[in-house]
Structures are given as structure tokens and as C-alpha cells.
Design a protein around this motif. Structure first.
Motif, PDB file in Angstrom:
ATOM      1  N   GLU A   1     -53.126  23.276   5.047  1.00 22.39           N
ATOM      2  CA  GLU A   1     -54.111  22.762   5.814  1.00 22.39           C
ATOM      3  C   GLU A   1     -54.004  21.107   5.657  1.00 22.39           C
ATOM      4  OE1 GLU A   1     -56.020  24.409   7.924  1.00 22.39           O
ATOM      5  OE2 GLU A   1     -55.004  26.279   7.299  1.00 22.39           O
ATOM      6  N   THR A   2     -53.530  20.626   4.397  1.00 21.69           N
ATOM      7  CA  THR A   2     -53.367  19.121   4.457  1.00 21.69           C
ATOM      8  C   THR A   2     -52.162  18.809   5.566  1.00 21.69           C
ATOM      9  OG1 THR A   2     -54.287  19.183   2.052  1.00 21.69           O
ATOM     10  CG2 THR A   2     -52.913  17.334   2.942  1.00 21.69           C
ATOM     11  N   ARG A   3     -51.151  19.595   5.273  1.00 21.78           N
ATOM     12  CA  ARG A   3     -50.148  19.190   6.196  1.00 21.78           C
ATOM     13  C   ARG A   3     -50.524  19.422   7.707  1.00 21.78           C
ATOM     14  NH1 ARG A   3     -46.116  15.855   7.393  1.00 21.78           N
ATOM     15  NH2 ARG A   3     -44.604  16.818   8.452  1.00 21.78           N
ATOM     16  N   ILE A   4     -51.174  20.481   8.096  1.00 22.20           N
ATOM     17  CA  ILE A   4     -51.718  20.532   9.455  1.00 22.20           C
ATOM     18  C   ILE A   4     -52.642  19.312   9.927  1.00 22.20           C
ATOM     19  CG2 ILE A   4     -53.220  21.974  11.036  1.00 22.20           C
ATOM     20  CD1 ILE A   4     -52.376  24.507   9.447  1.00 22.20           C
ATOM     21  N   LEU A   5     -53.597  18.916   9.276  1.00 26.14           N
ATOM     22  CA  LEU A   5     -54.253  17.826   9.524  1.00 26.14           C
ATOM     23  C   LEU A   5     -53.170  16.401   9.278  1.00 26.14           C
ATOM     24  CD1 LEU A   5     -57.160  16.637   9.960  1.00 26.14           C
ATOM     25  CD2 LEU A   5     -57.240  16.396   7.300  1.00 26.14           C
ATOM     26  N   GLU A   6     -52.476  16.297   8.553  1.00 29.61           N
ATOM     27  CA  GLU A   6     -51.520  15.238   8.845  1.00 29.61           C
ATOM     28  C   GLU A   6     -50.816  15.086  10.310  1.00 29.61           C
ATOM     29  OE1 GLU A   6     -48.845  15.519   5.275  1.00 29.61           O
ATOM     30  OE2 GLU A   6     -50.377  14.833   4.175  1.00 29.61           O
ATOM     31  N   LEU A   7     -50.198  16.475  10.508  1.00 31.02           N
ATOM     32  CA  LEU A   7     -49.500  16.361  11.824  1.00 31.02           C
ATOM     33  C   LEU A   7     -50.343  16.293  12.858  1.00 31.02           C
ATOM     34  CD1 LEU A   7     -46.937  19.398  10.883  1.00 31.02           C
ATOM     35  CD2 LEU A   7     -46.324  17.085  11.281  1.00 31.02           C
ATOM     36  N   GLU A   8     -51.512  16.856  12.864  1.00 29.78           N
ATOM     37  CA  GLU A   8     -52.598  16.566  14.163  1.00 29.78           C
ATOM     38  C   GLU A   8     -52.668  15.255  14.142  1.00 29.78           C
ATOM     39  OE1 GLU A   8     -54.779  20.821  14.056  1.00 29.78           O
ATOM     40  OE2 GLU A   8     -55.521  19.178  12.805  1.00 29.78           O
ATOM     41  N   THR A   9     -53.129  14.489  13.064  1.00 27.56           N
ATOM     42  CA  THR A   9     -53.466  13.028  13.222  1.00 27.56           C
ATOM     43  C   THR A   9     -52.301  12.429  13.658  1.00 27.56           C
ATOM     44  OG1 THR A   9     -55.021  13.561  11.316  1.00 27.56           O
ATOM     45  CG2 THR A   9     -54.226  11.257  11.770  1.00 27.56           C
ATOM     46  N   MET A  10     -51.022  12.747  13.115  1.00 26.82           N
ATOM     47  CA  MET A  10     -49.867  11.818  13.464  1.00 26.82           C
ATOM     48  C   MET A  10     -49.285  12.050  14.757  1.00 26.82           C
ATOM     49  SD  MET A  10     -45.898  12.144  11.692  1.00 26.82           S
ATOM     50  CE  MET A  10     -46.733  12.780  10.236  1.00 26.82           C
ATOM     51  N   LEU A  11     -49.448  13.167  15.417  1.00 24.25           N
ATOM     52  CA  LEU A  11     -49.027  13.589  16.750  1.00 24.25           C
ATOM     53  C   LEU A  11     -50.161  12.992  17.633  1.00 24.25           C
ATOM     54  CD1 LEU A  11     -47.734  17.250  16.300  1.00 24.25           C
ATOM     55  CD2 LEU A  11     -46.511  15.057  16.717  1.00 24.25           C
ATOM     56  N   ALA A  12     -51.519  12.877  17.154  1.00 26.46           N
ATOM     57  CA  ALA A  12     -52.350  12.065  18.142  1.00 26.46           C
ATOM     58  C   ALA A  12     -52.078  10.509  18.622  1.00 26.46           C
ATOM     59  CB  ALA A  12     -53.753  12.487  17.653  1.00 26.46           C
TER      60      ALA A  12
END
Length: 177
Positions: free
Chosen positions: A65-76
Motif C-alpha cells: 500500500e505504501t508503494r502504491i501511494l508512492e507511485l500514484e503520487t510520483m506519476l501524478a
């Protein structure tokens, strides 16, 4: 009015963006389900307070879940480098650079400069794919330089003397064009 450059912007190559997007899809669709199954199996063992399998699955769930959040933030906040429009006169993210190591028997290395987010957090270079982060010591030292320039790079084992031999575009798979 001049638009202010977003300092939080993440700069990546097209290939890097596709890899990060694919990782996000995998985490959301495959890894979440795997962890959910692990949690379900662990619950079947009974008392959760002394259940090592359950604790391990919960830890894994938190990591996913932490990695998902990191990736979502980064890709945004990602800006994709258009490699076809890059000026090959200066080293920049998305270009492939051939370096001559003048401090060690004149060895040659070829790397594609990529955004640091494209590589794993524990590694500034990927020897297998010949990619190097713009934030690595070598990446920082050569960015903005032109072919023929000599640069000195401070690395953990001392200082390297490198010469930029060639700068060229790379295709989306990392091979030179």
C-alpha cells in the motif's frame, strides 16, 4: 507571464514512465490479491495476536500500500522527456553517453541517463540495463557537458577522471539509434 517550473516535478523517460505505470498496475491487481490471500490463510491459523504468518502478511500489505501511494503520487507529477526532441550536443536525461575512464586503463562505459525514480531506491545505476541516474555521482558530474569534455567524479572509492566520448539518442528499449 512566465510559467513557474514545478520543482516537485518528476522527470522520467518514456520507458521509465511505462515501467512505473506497469509496476503500479501489478501492485493494484496482482500483489494486493496475493497479500489478501496470505492474510486470509493466516487468519485460519487462529489467534492473531501470536500468529507470525498474520503479522508478516500485515507487514507485506503495508509495504504494498505504501508503494502504491508512492507511485500514484510520483506519476501524478511526472514529466516525460521527449527523447526525439533532445539536443544531443549536451548530456541530458534520456540520452545515451559513452564515457572513457581515463583513470583506469582507458575503459569505456555506455549509459543512458534516466530520472532517479526509474531505478530502485537502493541503486543509482543498473549495470544490466546500462542505465544511470541523473542523481548518481557520475550522472550529476556529466549532466550539461558536451562530447570531448573531461570531468572528475568523486565516488566512494576516490575520484574518477572521465571523458565524454559520445552523446546520442537511445531508442525506447535503451539501444542506441
Amino acid at each position: 507571464m512566465i510559467a513557474k517550473k514545478n520543482e516537485n516535478q518528476v522527470v522520467v523517460t518514456r520507458d521509465g514512465y511505462e515501467r512505473l505505470s506497469a509496476e503500479l498496475v501489478d501492485l493494484r491487481t496482482v500483489r494486493r490479491l496475493e497479500v489478501a490471500r496470505q492474510l486470509e490463510e493466516a487468519r485460519a491459523f487462529g489467534d492473531l495476536s501470536e500468529n507470525a504468518e498474520y503479522a508478516a502478511a500485515k507487514d507485506e500489505q503495508a509495504k504494498v500500500e505504501t508503494r502504491i501511494l508512492e507511485l500514484e503520487t510520483m506519476l501524478a507529477k511526472t514529466r516525460i522527456v521527449d527523447e526525439d526532441k533532445l539536443d544531443t550536443n549536451k548530456v541530458a536525461i534520456g540520452l545515451t553517453v559513452t564515457l572513457q575512464d581515463l583513470s583506469d586503463s582507458k575503459k569505456h562505459y555506455t549509459y543512458t541517463i534516466v530520472g532517479s525514480e526509474e531505478l530502485s531506491s537502493s541503486d543509482d545505476t543498473s549495470v544490466a540495463t546500462q542505465r544511470i541516474s541523473q542523481k548518481s555521482p557520475v550522472g550529476q558530474a556529466i549532466l550539461g557537458h558536451v562530447a570531448g569534455d573531461d570531468v572528475y567524479v568523486k565516488i566512494p572509492r576516490g575520484t574518477r577522471h572521465l571523458k565524454i566520448v559520445k552523446i546520442e539518442r537511445a531508442d525506447r528499449k535503451g539501444a542506441k539509434r
